[in-house]
Scaffold this motif. Structure first.
Motif, PDB file in Angstrom:
ATOM      1  N   SER A  89       3.529   1.733   5.584  1.00  0.00           N
ATOM      2  CA  SER A  89       2.230   0.561   5.943  1.00  0.00           C
ATOM      3  C   SER A  89       3.564  -0.861   5.469  1.00  0.00           C
ATOM      4  CB  SER A  89       1.428   0.534   5.627  1.00  0.00           C
ATOM      5  OG  SER A  89       1.816   0.441   3.895  1.00  0.00           O
ATOM      6  N   SER A  90       5.026  -0.371   4.627  1.00  0.00           N
ATOM      7  CA  SER A  90       5.836  -1.119   4.485  1.00  0.00           C
ATOM      8  C   SER A  90       6.255  -1.330   5.215  1.00  0.00           C
ATOM      9  CB  SER A  90       6.173  -0.764   2.897  1.00  0.00           C
ATOM     10  OG  SER A  90       4.759  -1.165   2.332  1.00  0.00           O
ATOM     11  N   ASP A 135       0.811  -0.702   0.219  1.00  0.00           N
ATOM     12  CA  ASP A 135      -0.118  -0.049   0.276  1.00  0.00           C
ATOM     13  C   ASP A 135       0.851   0.942  -0.415  1.00  0.00           C
ATOM     14  OD1 ASP A 135      -1.964   1.137  -0.009  1.00  0.00           O
ATOM     15  OD2 ASP A 135      -2.402   1.378   2.008  1.00  0.00           O
TER      16      ASP A 135
END
Length: 442
Positions: free
Chosen positions: A239-240, A235
């Motif tokens: 978020s990674s 995303d």
């Protein structure tokens, strides 16, 4: 007799001879080999040999028409502007002669030249490839004269390396050209061509003489490579970070203030994929975070800029940096040329980015303490970029991802401009195969 005095039995009396059953061929038929996996299969590893094509043969040709000859290049992609070949590729095709009756000899030559010119130091260069073949001669050695056929096939393999003037063996550079007309000027060219020379006889009354014409076609040499692995993104960049933190590399720099200024420095964080090898068609994700006071941030980006407020979208819905925006992420190519022992370096922007402000919007922040502003975006090479970095003799081409922090009014601002750069490698193909076959890499 044995040493103990006992008699040894005869071999024939103690052995039995078994007849082997007759051989019957197996009814199983081996399947045909294919480079492309089936629907229920997948490729675990793939390492093609140089010069071996990994694509299924394509029945497409590239045609060049001249007054006295038609040159057909086989195995070309549809719509290519120039005949294109990868590392160790074979330049093959056919030559159609319009008037073969008068032809005495037909020669073909593959030629490559690297030319370097620095205005104040002169020129330098090297012959990358020079291979000549005689396709047809009317009088071969020890033979009689014979008529020339109307169609002549040709096939020449492109070498993978060349030998420089100092005796070093170096990989053949791709087709490359860049001209810097600034003072002092700098010109870099790596060109390849295929020349066809036709020797004919001319007659007028009782006189005859031979004439030759050469037709040259520019070739595009494009060695194909791809990353060793892909970059992983879930995303957004933030978020990674938690599930795959090893996939991201963080670069930190500080934009200092001028001596005697009471302003607050800006701490910059730049996140890019840790793989650092990308295809020239990839959109490379990144994340920028600036931490400082509101006053310092306004020195880089004015309050009216849409880079500070997600609600201020532009007509094209893309947040492209403007001249009034002091935050820029781009791909920069550095070209270094060595002529007569002297080095000259030039840089050029080959990729631009789009910046998307992440919430909360700066317009909603009213704190006078240190605040942080975040942007997420993608940087991508321009469409006219066809090759990545390489090194060949006196020519070195390197690529970087660069973050520029430049105050709106550089001379009047209390902030000093900074530039944060990270070397990357650009390759021709993406890691993921989009057409179902493997790229021609080595």
């Amino acid at each position: 007799m044995t040493r103990s005095g006992r008699a040894c039995p005869h071999p024939a009396s103690s052995m039995t001879v078994d007849m082997l059953p007759p051989y019957e061929p197996s009814p199983l038929v081996l399947p045909d080999y294919s480079r492309t996996p089936s629907d229920d299969e997948r490729t675990l590893a793939f390492t093609p040999r140089p010069g071996v094509t990994t694509r299924e043969p394509e029945q497409r040709s590239h045609v060049k028409c001249f007054k006295e000859a038609i040159i057909i290049f086989k195995d070309q992609d549809e719509g290519v502007r120039l005949p294109t070949y990868s590392r160790g590729g074979i330049v093959s095709g056919e030559i159609g002669l319009t008037c073969p009756d008068q032809v005495l000899e037909v020669n073909v030559k593959l030629y490559g030249q690297m030319s370097l010119m620095a205005a104040e130091y002169g020129t330098s260069g090297a012959t990358l490839v020079s291979h000549k073949e005689t396709l047809w001669a009317s009088k071969p050695a020890g033979g009689a004269s014979r008529p020339c056929p109307s169609i002549l096939p040709f096939s020449i393999r492109i070498p993978c390396t060349y030998t420089s003037r100092d005796g070093k063996t170096t990989r053949l550079p791709p087709t490359f050209e860049h001209i810097f007309m600034s003072i002092p000027a700098l010109i870099v060219k790596c060109n390849y061509s295929l020349s066809i020379t036709i020797v004919k006889t001319r007659r007028y009354r009782f006189a005859s003489w031979n004439v030759s014409k050469t037709f040259s076609v520019v070739l595009n040499y494009r060695p194909r490579t791809r990353p060793q692995r892909p970059f992983v993104m879930v995303d957004t960049v933030f978020s990674s970070l938690k599930p795959v933190p090893e996939e991201w590399r963080q670069l930190v720099a500080t934009s200092e203030t001028r001596f005697g200024s009471s302003g607050t420095p800006i701490v910059c964080h730049l996140l890019i994929p840790s793989v650092q090898t990308f295809a020239i068609t990839d959109a490379i994700p990144f994340h920028v975070q600036l931490c400082s006071s509101l006053e310092s941030l306004y020195e880089l980006v004015p309050p009216s800029s849409c880079l500070l407020d997600p609600e201020k979208k532009r007509k094209d819905n893309s947040f492209l940096p403007r001249d009034s925006d002091g935050v820029r992420v781009r791909i920069v190519r550095q070209i270094q040329v060595e002529v007569d022992g002297h080095k000259r370096v030039r840089t050029v922007t080959i990729g631009t980015s789009k910046l998307n402000p992440m919430p909360p919007a700066l317009a909603e922040v009213h704190s006078t303490n240190e605040i942080c502003v975040d942007w997420q975006g993608e940087v991508k090479c321009m469409e006219d970029i066809t090759c990545g970095g390489f090194s060949a003799g006196g020519l070195l081409v390197k690529d970087f991802i660069v973050l520029d922090l430049i105050p709106i009014t550089v001379r009047e601002s209390f902030l000093l401009p900074i530039q944060l750069s990270q070397p990357i490698r650009l390759v021709t193909d993406t890691w993921t195969d989009t057409d179902g076959v493997h790229p021609q890499d080595t």
